[in-house]
Design a protein around this motif. Structure first.
Motif, PDB file in Angstrom:
ATOM      1  N   ILE A  90       6.395  40.214   4.935  1.00  0.00           N
ATOM      2  CA  ILE A  90       6.531  40.689   3.429  1.00  0.00           C
ATOM      3  C   ILE A  90       5.308  40.655   2.804  1.00  0.00           C
ATOM      4  CG2 ILE A  90       7.720  40.529   1.480  1.00  0.00           C
ATOM      5  CD1 ILE A  90      10.493  39.798   2.915  1.00  0.00           C
ATOM      6  N   SER A  91       4.667  39.598   2.725  1.00  0.00           N
ATOM      7  CA  SER A  91       3.350  39.387   1.914  1.00  0.00           C
ATOM      8  C   SER A  91       2.113  40.381   2.397  1.00  0.00           C
ATOM      9  CB  SER A  91       2.978  37.914   2.112  1.00  0.00           C
ATOM     10  OG  SER A  91       2.329  37.571   3.080  1.00  0.00           O
ATOM     11  N   TRP A  92       2.111  40.325   3.545  1.00  0.00           N
ATOM     12  CA  TRP A  92       0.835  41.238   4.270  1.00  0.00           C
ATOM     13  C   TRP A  92       1.442  42.769   4.453  1.00  0.00           C
ATOM     14  CZ3 TRP A  92      -3.843  40.732   5.485  1.00  0.00           C
ATOM     15  CH2 TRP A  92      -4.586  39.382   5.583  1.00  0.00           C
ATOM     16  N   THR A  93       2.693  42.932   4.320  1.00  0.00           N
ATOM     17  CA  THR A  93       3.088  44.492   4.157  1.00  0.00           C
ATOM     18  C   THR A  93       2.841  44.759   2.789  1.00  0.00           C
ATOM     19  OG1 THR A  93       4.607  44.216   6.039  1.00  0.00           O
ATOM     20  CG2 THR A  93       5.122  46.140   4.210  1.00  0.00           C
ATOM     21  N   PHE A 100       1.769  45.079  -5.915  1.00  0.00           N
ATOM     22  CA  PHE A 100       1.786  43.951  -6.672  1.00  0.00           C
ATOM     23  C   PHE A 100       0.192  43.392  -6.909  1.00  0.00           C
ATOM     24  CE2 PHE A 100       5.592  43.446  -4.053  1.00  0.00           C
ATOM     25  CZ  PHE A 100       6.650  43.613  -5.191  1.00  0.00           C
ATOM     26  N   GLY A 101      -0.658  44.221  -6.740  1.00  0.00           N
ATOM     27  CA  GLY A 101      -2.169  43.992  -6.965  1.00  0.00           C
ATOM     28  C   GLY A 101      -2.626  42.987  -5.639  1.00  0.00           C
ATOM     29  N   LEU A 102      -1.856  42.940  -4.618  1.00  0.00           N
ATOM     30  CA  LEU A 102      -2.375  41.997  -3.460  1.00  0.00           C
ATOM     31  C   LEU A 102      -3.306  42.648  -2.666  1.00  0.00           C
ATOM     32  CD1 LEU A 102       1.046  40.610  -2.411  1.00  0.00           C
ATOM     33  CD2 LEU A 102      -0.570  39.343  -3.618  1.00  0.00           C
ATOM     34  N   ASN A 103      -4.424  41.949  -2.179  1.00  0.00           N
ATOM     35  CA  ASN A 103      -5.209  42.827  -1.409  1.00  0.00           C
ATOM     36  C   ASN A 103      -5.285  41.625   0.043  1.00  0.00           C
ATOM     37  OD1 ASN A 103      -6.630  40.326  -2.123  1.00  0.00           O
ATOM     38  ND2 ASN A 103      -8.493  41.129  -3.049  1.00  0.00           N
ATOM     39  N   MET A 104      -4.469  40.746  -0.164  1.00  0.00           N
ATOM     40  CA  MET A 104      -4.691  39.904   1.078  1.00  0.00           C
ATOM     41  C   MET A 104      -2.918  39.378   1.269  1.00  0.00           C
ATOM     42  SD  MET A 104      -7.351  37.191   2.834  1.00  0.00           S
ATOM     43  CE  MET A 104      -6.725  35.827   2.961  1.00  0.00           C
ATOM     44  N   GLY A 105      -2.491  38.962   2.306  1.00  0.00           N
ATOM     45  CA  GLY A 105      -0.869  38.375   2.362  1.00  0.00           C
ATOM     46  C   GLY A 105      -1.367  36.810   2.366  1.00  0.00           C
ATOM     47  N   MET A 106      -0.006  36.256   2.785  1.00  0.00           N
ATOM     48  CA  MET A 106       0.003  34.847   2.999  1.00  0.00           C
ATOM     49  C   MET A 106      -1.052  34.487   4.158  1.00  0.00           C
ATOM     50  SD  MET A 106       3.537  33.385   4.001  1.00  0.00           S
ATOM     51  CE  MET A 106       3.621  31.684   5.303  1.00  0.00           C
TER      52      MET A 106
END
Length: 139
Positions: A90-93, A100-106
């Motif tokens: 989920i974090s990488w997707t 959510f402003g993410l550029n990299m997941g877990m």
């Protein structure tokens, strides 16, 4: 390059998702609902003890039917791994979709693997102590 291992793990996770999508209906059709209490485990047959993987199939079955506590009881590694897998995927997707402003997941941490070993060891010891000291059979 930062996140190369994680990107490869994400690709592997997608393959696992595809394989699980095909395998889960087969599992539910052919395995689920059967009497899984008749152990065919060689470790159990030869030593009379639970092997480190005993309860894994029952745990998967319980998890697929939404019985989280039962899955934890049968083998806590299965819900643990499902949770780590879901959080990672989920974090990488979300990162790939720029949610959510993410550029990299877990990030992968060796602690996840050590956690697996601790869970396997604890499960093995607990079930065999219950078996040997209190004659509680869980199969």
């Amino acid at each position: 390059m930062q996140g190369t291992l994680e990107k490869e793990l994400y690709r592997i996770g997608l393959v696992i998702l595809g394989a699980a999508t095909a395998a889960i209906p087969l599992f539910l059709l052919f395995v689920s609902g059967r009497d899984l209490s008749q152990s065919q485990c060689l470790f159990w047959r030869f030593f009379g003890l639970y092997c480190p993987g005993c309860g894994g199939t029952r745990s998967v079955d319980a998890l697929l039917h939404g019985h989280m506590l039962q899955a934890l009881w049968y083998h806590p590694l299965v819900p643990y791994m499902a949770g780590v897998y879901l959080a990672f995927m989920i974090s990488w997707t979300a990162a790939k979709l720029h949610l959510f402003g993410l550029n990299m997941g877990m990030k992968f941490r060796p602690g996840y693997m050590y956690g697996m070993l601790v869970i396997i060891g604890f499960n093995f010891l607990l079930k065999n102590v219950l078996r040997m000291c209190f004659d509680i059979v869980m199969i």
